[in-house]
Motif scaffolding. Structure first.
Motif, PDB file in Angstrom:
ATOM      1  N   ILE A  53     -37.497 -37.725  90.809  1.00 20.53           N
ATOM      2  CA  ILE A  53     -37.468 -38.771  89.827  1.00 20.53           C
ATOM      3  C   ILE A  53     -38.102 -38.215  88.498  1.00 20.53           C
ATOM      4  O   ILE A  53     -39.100 -37.099  88.859  1.00 20.53           O
ATOM      5  N   THR A  54     -37.810 -38.532  87.611  1.00 19.70           N
ATOM      6  CA  THR A  54     -38.235 -37.976  86.224  1.00 19.70           C
ATOM      7  C   THR A  54     -39.673 -38.641  85.915  1.00 19.70           C
ATOM      8  O   THR A  54     -39.844 -39.704  86.357  1.00 19.70           O
ATOM      9  N   THR A  55     -40.556 -37.937  85.327  1.00 15.94           N
ATOM     10  CA  THR A  55     -41.708 -38.331  84.927  1.00 15.94           C
ATOM     11  C   THR A  55     -41.621 -39.745  83.976  1.00 15.94           C
ATOM     12  O   THR A  55     -42.356 -40.713  84.087  1.00 15.94           O
ATOM     13  N   ASN A  56     -40.584 -39.550  83.091  1.00 18.23           N
ATOM     14  CA  ASN A  56     -40.077 -40.645  82.203  1.00 18.23           C
ATOM     15  C   ASN A  56     -39.645 -41.935  83.026  1.00 18.23           C
ATOM     16  O   ASN A  56     -40.184 -43.204  82.849  1.00 18.23           O
ATOM     17  N   GLU A  57     -38.974 -41.813  83.954  1.00 17.54           N
ATOM     18  CA  GLU A  57     -38.660 -43.011  85.053  1.00 17.54           C
ATOM     19  C   GLU A  57     -39.851 -43.634  85.623  1.00 17.54           C
ATOM     20  O   GLU A  57     -40.037 -44.793  85.469  1.00 17.54           O
ATOM     21  N   LEU A  58     -40.660 -42.623  86.241  1.00 17.07           N
ATOM     22  CA  LEU A  58     -41.774 -43.236  86.705  1.00 17.07           C
ATOM     23  C   LEU A  58     -42.769 -43.757  85.678  1.00 17.07           C
ATOM     24  O   LEU A  58     -43.495 -44.894  86.420  1.00 17.07           O
ATOM     25  N   GLY A  59     -43.008 -43.380  84.604  1.00 13.35           N
ATOM     26  CA  GLY A  59     -43.571 -43.982  83.782  1.00 13.35           C
ATOM     27  C   GLY A  59     -43.427 -45.259  83.396  1.00 13.35           C
ATOM     28  O   GLY A  59     -43.986 -46.575  83.469  1.00 13.35           O
ATOM     29  N   GLU A  60     -41.917 -45.606  83.179  1.00 13.81           N
ATOM     30  CA  GLU A  60     -41.483 -46.994  83.042  1.00 13.81           C
ATOM     31  C   GLU A  60     -41.632 -47.717  84.143  1.00 13.81           C
ATOM     32  O   GLU A  60     -41.702 -49.131  84.070  1.00 13.81           O
ATOM     33  N   ILE A  61     -41.542 -47.276  85.397  1.00 10.93           N
ATOM     34  CA  ILE A  61     -41.718 -48.052  86.698  1.00 10.93           C
ATOM     35  C   ILE A  61     -43.190 -48.605  86.577  1.00 10.93           C
ATOM     36  O   ILE A  61     -43.478 -49.614  86.722  1.00 10.93           O
ATOM     37  N   VAL A  62     -44.099 -47.607  86.230  1.00 10.59           N
ATOM     38  CA  VAL A  62     -45.431 -48.292  86.415  1.00 10.59           C
ATOM     39  C   VAL A  62     -45.556 -49.186  84.906  1.00 10.59           C
ATOM     40  O   VAL A  62     -46.465 -50.088  85.304  1.00 10.59           O
ATOM     41  N   MET A  63     -44.961 -48.916  84.003  1.00 12.88           N
ATOM     42  CA  MET A  63     -45.311 -49.919  82.947  1.00 12.88           C
ATOM     43  C   MET A  63     -44.634 -51.274  83.467  1.00 12.88           C
ATOM     44  O   MET A  63     -45.311 -52.314  83.149  1.00 12.88           O
ATOM     45  N   TYR A  64     -43.530 -51.208  83.952  1.00 12.30           N
ATOM     46  CA  TYR A  64     -43.173 -52.680  84.390  1.00 12.30           C
ATOM     47  C   TYR A  64     -43.923 -53.203  85.517  1.00 12.30           C
ATOM     48  O   TYR A  64     -44.128 -54.554  85.475  1.00 12.30           O
ATOM     49  N   LYS A  65     -44.454 -52.629  86.311  1.00 13.14           N
ATOM     50  CA  LYS A  65     -45.271 -53.180  87.356  1.00 13.14           C
ATOM     51  C   LYS A  65     -46.684 -53.677  86.866  1.00 13.14           C
ATOM     52  O   LYS A  65     -46.890 -54.825  87.013  1.00 13.14           O
ATOM     53  N   LEU A  66     -47.122 -53.273  85.779  1.00 11.30           N
ATOM     54  CA  LEU A  66     -48.331 -53.314  85.285  1.00 11.30           C
ATOM     55  C   LEU A  66     -48.042 -54.572  84.488  1.00 11.30           C
ATOM     56  O   LEU A  66     -48.857 -55.647  84.159  1.00 11.30           O
ATOM     57  N   LYS A  67     -47.098 -54.642  83.567  1.00  8.93           N
ATOM     58  CA  LYS A  67     -46.715 -55.728  82.842  1.00  8.93           C
ATOM     59  C   LYS A  67     -46.596 -57.014  83.611  1.00  8.93           C
ATOM     60  O   LYS A  67     -46.809 -58.083  83.159  1.00  8.93           O
ATOM     61  N   GLU A  68     -45.945 -56.891  84.577  1.00  6.42           N
ATOM     62  CA  GLU A  68     -45.794 -58.220  85.674  1.00  6.42           C
ATOM     63  C   GLU A  68     -47.188 -58.640  86.087  1.00  6.42           C
ATOM     64  O   GLU A  68     -47.317 -59.674  86.387  1.00  6.42           O
ATOM     65  N   THR A  69     -48.057 -57.732  86.153  1.00  5.85           N
ATOM     66  CA  THR A  69     -49.210 -57.925  86.716  1.00  5.85           C
ATOM     67  C   THR A  69     -50.429 -58.445  85.922  1.00  5.85           C
ATOM     68  O   THR A  69     -51.259 -59.159  86.057  1.00  5.85           O
ATOM     69  N   ASP A  70     -50.654 -57.420  84.867  1.00  5.48           N
ATOM     70  CA  ASP A  70     -51.769 -57.639  84.025  1.00  5.48           C
ATOM     71  C   ASP A  70     -51.725 -57.200  82.616  1.00  5.48           C
ATOM     72  O   ASP A  70     -51.441 -56.003  82.839  1.00  5.48           O
ATOM     73  N   ASP A  71     -51.399 -57.959  81.654  1.00  5.31           N
ATOM     74  CA  ASP A  71     -51.231 -57.440  80.213  1.00  5.31           C
ATOM     75  C   ASP A  71     -52.106 -56.262  79.774  1.00  5.31           C
ATOM     76  O   ASP A  71     -51.747 -55.533  79.163  1.00  5.31           O
ATOM     77  N   VAL A  72     -53.492 -56.720  80.197  1.00  2.00           N
ATOM     78  CA  VAL A  72     -54.447 -55.407  79.653  1.00  2.00           C
ATOM     79  C   VAL A  72     -54.087 -54.154  80.200  1.00  2.00           C
ATOM     80  O   VAL A  72     -54.088 -53.129  79.491  1.00  2.00           O
ATOM     81  N   ALA A  73     -54.075 -54.217  81.482  1.00  2.00           N
ATOM     82  CA  ALA A  73     -53.645 -52.955  82.282  1.00  2.00           C
ATOM     83  C   ALA A  73     -52.499 -52.210  81.552  1.00  2.00           C
ATOM     84  O   ALA A  73     -52.434 -51.017  81.537  1.00  2.00           O
ATOM     85  N   TYR A  74     -51.337 -53.111  81.517  1.00  2.00           N
ATOM     86  CA  TYR A  74     -50.126 -52.742  80.987  1.00  2.00           C
ATOM     87  C   TYR A  74     -50.314 -52.024  79.381  1.00  2.00           C
ATOM     88  O   TYR A  74     -50.118 -50.693  79.326  1.00  2.00           O
ATOM     89  N   VAL A  75     -51.003 -52.514  78.745  1.00  2.00           N
ATOM     90  CA  VAL A  75     -51.260 -51.838  77.332  1.00  2.00           C
ATOM     91  C   VAL A  75     -51.981 -50.602  77.284  1.00  2.00           C
ATOM     92  O   VAL A  75     -51.858 -49.774  76.678  1.00  2.00           O
ATOM     93  N   ARG A  76     -53.220 -50.655  78.239  1.00  2.00           N
ATOM     94  CA  ARG A  76     -53.548 -49.469  78.423  1.00  2.00           C
ATOM     95  C   ARG A  76     -52.906 -48.337  78.828  1.00  2.00           C
ATOM     96  O   ARG A  76     -53.145 -47.216  78.409  1.00  2.00           O
ATOM     97  N   PHE A  77     -52.305 -48.484  79.888  1.00  2.00           N
ATOM     98  CA  PHE A  77     -51.361 -47.295  80.377  1.00  2.00           C
ATOM     99  C   PHE A  77     -50.201 -47.198  79.016  1.00  2.00           C
ATOM    100  O   PHE A  77     -50.007 -45.916  78.913  1.00  2.00           O
ATOM    101  N   ALA A  78     -49.710 -47.920  78.901  1.00  2.00           N
ATOM    102  CA  ALA A  78     -48.925 -47.800  77.841  1.00  2.00           C
ATOM    103  C   ALA A  78     -49.457 -46.969  76.444  1.00  2.00           C
ATOM    104  O   ALA A  78     -48.585 -46.179  75.933  1.00  2.00           O
ATOM    105  N   SER A  79     -50.592 -47.272  76.080  1.00  2.00           N
ATOM    106  CA  SER A  79     -51.005 -46.398  74.900  1.00  2.00           C
ATOM    107  C   SER A  79     -51.024 -45.166  75.314  1.00  2.00           C
ATOM    108  O   SER A  79     -50.921 -44.231  74.400  1.00  2.00           O
ATOM    109  N   VAL A  80     -51.445 -44.803  76.518  1.00  2.00           N
ATOM    110  CA  VAL A  80     -51.464 -43.315  76.809  1.00  2.00           C
ATOM    111  C   VAL A  80     -50.033 -42.746  77.183  1.00  2.00           C
ATOM    112  O   VAL A  80     -49.748 -41.754  76.518  1.00  2.00           O
TER     113      VAL A  80
END
Length: 100
Positions: A53-80
């Motif tokens: 899996i590419t790190t890009n794909e993995l990052g997108e999966i994490v962002m999708y999961k966080l976006k479904e779960t908690d907006d603040v956690a999503y924005v924190r992860f996305a900012s990095v």
């Protein structure tokens, strides 16, 4: 065994602890269990029968999961992950989140 393919093509063994560390930072003081998110991702990867899996794909999966779960956690992860360079980029991401 799953291998992560980095941005410039090098391969490393998929390191669950690195993933957990990044997700835990995003979820700090939020009502989200980072272990649950990482376990979900690990299960999905194992069930997919993929061995890379590419790190890009993995990052997108994490962002999708966080976006479904908690907006603040999503924005924190996305900012990095997306390396927001300035406040305007950050605000654009917040606007997208707000409008969805």
């Amino acid at each position: 065994q799953i291998f992560g393919i980095k941005k410039y093509g090098s391969k490393d063994r998929f390191d669950l602890s690195k993933l957990l560390n990044g997700v835990a930072k995003a979820c700090y003081k939020r009502p989200v269990d980072p272990n649950e998110i990482v376990n979900e991702i690990e299960s999905e990867l194992q069930n997919s029968l993929r061995n890379e899996i590419t790190t890009n794909e993995l990052g997108e999966i994490v962002m999708y999961k966080l976006k479904e779960t908690d907006d603040v956690a999503y924005v924190r992860f996305a900012s990095v992950y997306r390396e927001f360079k300035d406040i305007d980029t950050f605000l654009k991401e917040l606007d997208k989140l707000k409008n969805n």
